[in-house]
Design a protein around this motif. Structure first.
Motif, PDB file in Angstrom:
ATOM      1  N   THR A 117       0.845  -1.195   0.000  1.00  0.00           N
ATOM      2  CA  THR A 117       0.000   0.000   0.000  1.00  0.00           C
ATOM      3  C   THR A 117       0.877   1.239   0.000  1.00  0.00           C
ATOM      4  N   PRO A 118       0.748   2.096  -1.000  1.00  0.00           N
ATOM      5  CA  PRO A 118       1.590   3.291  -1.056  1.00  0.00           C
ATOM      6  C   PRO A 118       1.006   4.437  -0.250  1.00  0.00           C
ATOM      7  N   THR A 119       1.859   5.348   0.130  1.00  0.00           N
ATOM      8  CA  THR A 119       1.430   6.589   0.769  1.00  0.00           C
ATOM      9  C   THR A 119       2.113   7.745   0.053  1.00  0.00           C
ATOM     10  N   THR A 120       1.464   8.882   0.003  1.00  0.00           N
ATOM     11  CA  THR A 120       2.031  10.064  -0.646  1.00  0.00           C
ATOM     12  C   THR A 120       2.499  11.043   0.414  1.00  0.00           C
ATOM     13  N   GLU A 121       3.736  11.523   0.244  1.00  0.00           N
ATOM     14  CA  GLU A 121       4.340  12.419   1.224  1.00  0.00           C
ATOM     15  C   GLU A 121       4.982  13.613   0.530  1.00  0.00           C
ATOM     16  N   LEU A 122       5.077  14.708   1.232  1.00  0.00           N
ATOM     17  CA  LEU A 122       5.845  15.865   0.787  1.00  0.00           C
ATOM     18  C   LEU A 122       7.313  15.606   1.148  1.00  0.00           C
ATOM     19  N   PHE A 123       8.196  15.626   0.137  1.00  0.00           N
ATOM     20  CA  PHE A 123       9.599  15.388   0.481  1.00  0.00           C
ATOM     21  C   PHE A 123      10.450  16.650   0.440  1.00  0.00           C
ATOM     22  N   GLY A 124       9.914  17.743  -0.124  1.00  0.00           N
ATOM     23  CA  GLY A 124      10.708  18.955  -0.164  1.00  0.00           C
ATOM     24  C   GLY A 124      10.012  20.057  -0.922  1.00  0.00           C
ATOM     25  N   THR A 125      10.668  21.209  -0.972  1.00  0.00           N
ATOM     26  CA  THR A 125      10.163  22.378  -1.690  1.00  0.00           C
ATOM     27  C   THR A 125      11.223  22.837  -2.669  1.00  0.00           C
ATOM     28  N   ALA A 126      10.811  22.989  -3.936  1.00  0.00           N
ATOM     29  CA  ALA A 126      11.744  23.420  -4.970  1.00  0.00           C
ATOM     30  C   ALA A 126      12.126  24.884  -4.767  1.00  0.00           C
ATOM     31  N   SER A 127      13.110  25.345  -5.520  1.00  0.00           N
ATOM     32  CA  SER A 127      13.637  26.700  -5.351  1.00  0.00           C
ATOM     33  C   SER A 127      12.604  27.777  -5.639  1.00  0.00           C
ATOM     34  N   ASP A 128      11.584  27.446  -6.445  1.00  0.00           N
ATOM     35  CA  ASP A 128      10.548  28.440  -6.744  1.00  0.00           C
ATOM     36  C   ASP A 128       9.341  28.294  -5.825  1.00  0.00           C
ATOM     37  N   GLY A 129       9.451  27.447  -4.808  1.00  0.00           N
ATOM     38  CA  GLY A 129       8.361  27.248  -3.856  1.00  0.00           C
ATOM     39  C   GLY A 129       7.438  26.094  -4.187  1.00  0.00           C
TER      40      GLY A 129
END
Length: 558
Positions: free
Chosen positions: A32-44
């Protein structure tokens, strides 16, 4: 490619829902997959990954799954095959992280304000590498499996960045784009050109910018281990694979493997065919162990027999039916690495007049699909010194070919004419073999006869049949076929070993027993048992006759 049979692009696109993808998957070990925020790019831009966690106890090595999509589209769950890839990696004990990255125009992630051109996407991948390395579920090792545009990103992440930080430790590239400056003729080159110039934000004339975004031009000897795979009729231009290999070889890199598969699948669409090799490669790369074989080993007990390792044909190159056409057959379980050359100007050093001033070389598979082409050779390394042409106008192709039949065509740029030389070199005789070579060309008189050379390598004798065809070519629509060919076979010392005019006049029973006698009684054939060495077959016309003829050498032992 969007679907099998549609060779319009090299994207892995689609907007299938995750639920639908799971319905399509047949992986019994699905997690079962989960979706996560792993970071923020340089433009936000917020960047997410879909996490597939192994059922075993961690921490685990992390493997990024990098989607394709022409650099401007795609998502972590773009295709069922990429989802299955992530599931298979988790089942094998890897923390699989299917990542987002910013998209070039016209694509855009939610919240993306930048254009997503190079190097934005590369920065997003490096951020994912660094984040995965520090993730408490990871043991600090990070690899990647990328397809199509994702294959480019995986290769780039192996060539750039800092080892132990934002450079991956090992990578698998499926149909990757490696040299964004190579616009060699190919059925899919228009789409490739449009997408890579859009990704870099320049025109085709800005070679410096395109190469600055190309893994092939950025790598050095410190590159992480890479497994490079494509299919023969891949919608990614085939030359991308030998481009990358040429640069790896030129840099002295030995920790890579490359091979091709038959067919026209693309990117993650052939993950199921390479899964075992890819997972074994990742394991060896993480462990720092010797790299495993990427394809089935030869049958146990198979003799280390003699084989043809080099064949060449010199002939007059004109236009229409009178160009030079070389055919050859690759047999065996593994891809065969060959180098093809088309020479002209350098022949003048041998005292040959009226040479072909600017040869061009094209390679086709058995379906007639253009696999690769070259006009003026420009490989940056990757060739043995003795194979480097002496003239920049001569042509070279390097290819990894699965078992099958192939055709190489040598012609003159802008219909140039003259004497040319077509050559095939087996640069890795331990893998599979070249079992047959044939060359069709215009048979004239004097220097303009067809001269076929070949090398037998090994320790024992090899049984061959050499054929010179002419009249039977008329049934193929050749109007100017040589009506009565004459064949001579010489050894490396220039000693005449045998000659034949009409094949039934000598060795008729031996020739019939080969099961491939000529179909016309005026054609010629010689059966011979040859020890290792150099040999030459000369095809001329009886009584000075001329026309299009064909010389063939078959390895009868295989």
């Amino acid at each position: 490619m969007n679907s099998k049979g549609n060779k319009v692009g090299f994207s892995i696109c689609g907007a299938l829902s995750l639920a639908l993808l799971f319905c399509l998957s047949t992986n019994a070990n699905a997690v079962t997959p989960t979706t996560e925020l792993f970071g923020t790019a340089s433009d936000g831009t917020p960047l997410h990954w879909v996490v597939y966690t192994p059922s075993t106890r961690g921490p685990w090595p992390a493997v990024l799954v990098i989607h394709g999509g022409n650099f401007y589209g795609g998502t972590p769950d773009s295709t069922p095959e990429s989802v299955v890839c992530a599931q298979d990696l988790a089942a094998a004990g890897y923390l699989a992280l299917s990542i987002e990255y910013r998209l070039a125009p016209p694509g855009k992630l939610p919240g993306q304000t930048s254009k997503g051109l190079f190097p934005d996407q590369a920065a997003d991948v490096q951020l994912a590498v660094r984040t995965a390395r520090a993730d408490p579920r990871s043991n600090g090792q990070v690899g990647a499996v990328g397809g199509s545009a994702g294959g480019h990103h995986a290769a780039l992440a192996a060539c750039t960045g800092t080892p132990g930080d934002d450079r991956i430790d090992v990578g698998v590239c499926l149909s990757g784009a490696y040299d964004l400056s190579d616009f060699s003729p190919n059925p899919n080159i228009a789409t490739f050109t449009e997408n890579v110039t859009n990704f870099v934000g320049v025109t085709t004339t800005n070679q410096a910018a395109l190469r600055a975004a190309s893994p092939a031009w950025l790598l050095d000897k410190t590159v992480s281990p890479l497994l490079l795979v494509n299919t023969l009729e891949d919608s990614m231009p085939y030359s991308q694979l030998p481009d990358m290999v040429g640069h790896l070889d030129g840099a002295g890199v030995t920790n890579y493997q490359a091979f091709s598969l038959s067919g026209d699948l693309h990117s993650f669409h052939y993950w199921s065919e390479v899964k075992d090799q890819a997972i074994a490669f990742l394991a060896a790369g993480f462990a720092g162990a010797p790299l495993p074989s990427p394809s089935p080993s030869p049958t146990p007990g198979q003799p280390d027999a003699n084989q043809l390792v080099n064949v060449s044909t010199r002939a007059q190159v004109e236009t229409g039916d009178d160009i030079v056409i070389g055919g050859f057959i690759v047999t065996g379980a593994n891809s065969k690495r060959v180098v093809l050359r088309a020479l002209g100007p350098s022949l003048s050093q041998l005292g040959i007049g009226a040479t072909l001033s600017d040869p061009v070389l094209q390679l086709f598979d058995s379906a007639g699909v253009l696999v690769e082409s070259n006009d003026n050779w420009n490989l940056a390394g990757g060739l043995p010194t003795e194979l480097i042409p002496t003239s920049p106008n001569e042509s070279v192709l390097s290819a990894f070919l699965p078992a099958g039949s192939y055709t190489a065509v040598m012609s003159g740029v802008r219909s140039a004419q003259g004497i040319g030389l077509f050559e095939l070199y087996d640069v890795d005789p331990t893998e599979s073999r070249v079992s047959n070579i044939s060359t069709r060309g215009l048979v004239g008189t004097g220097f303009d006869v067809i001269i076929g050379g070949f090398i037998v390598d090994g320790t024992g004798s090899m049984q061959v049949i050499v054929r010179a065809l002419g009249p039977s070519l008329s049934s193929l629509g050749i109007a100017n076929a040589l009506q009565d060919p004459f064949l001579q076979l010489y050894d490396g010392n220039g000693t005449l070993l045998a000659s034949n005019d009409n094949w039934r006049s000598t060795q008729a029973q031996q020739i019939i027993q080969t099961t491939i006698p000529p179909t016309n009684d005026r054609e010629s054939a010689i059966v011979a048992s040859l020890m290792p060495g150099n040999y030459t077959a000369i095809v001329s016309g009886t009584n000075g006759s001329t026309g299009v003829g064909l010389v063939e050498i078959y390895d009868l032992d295989h």
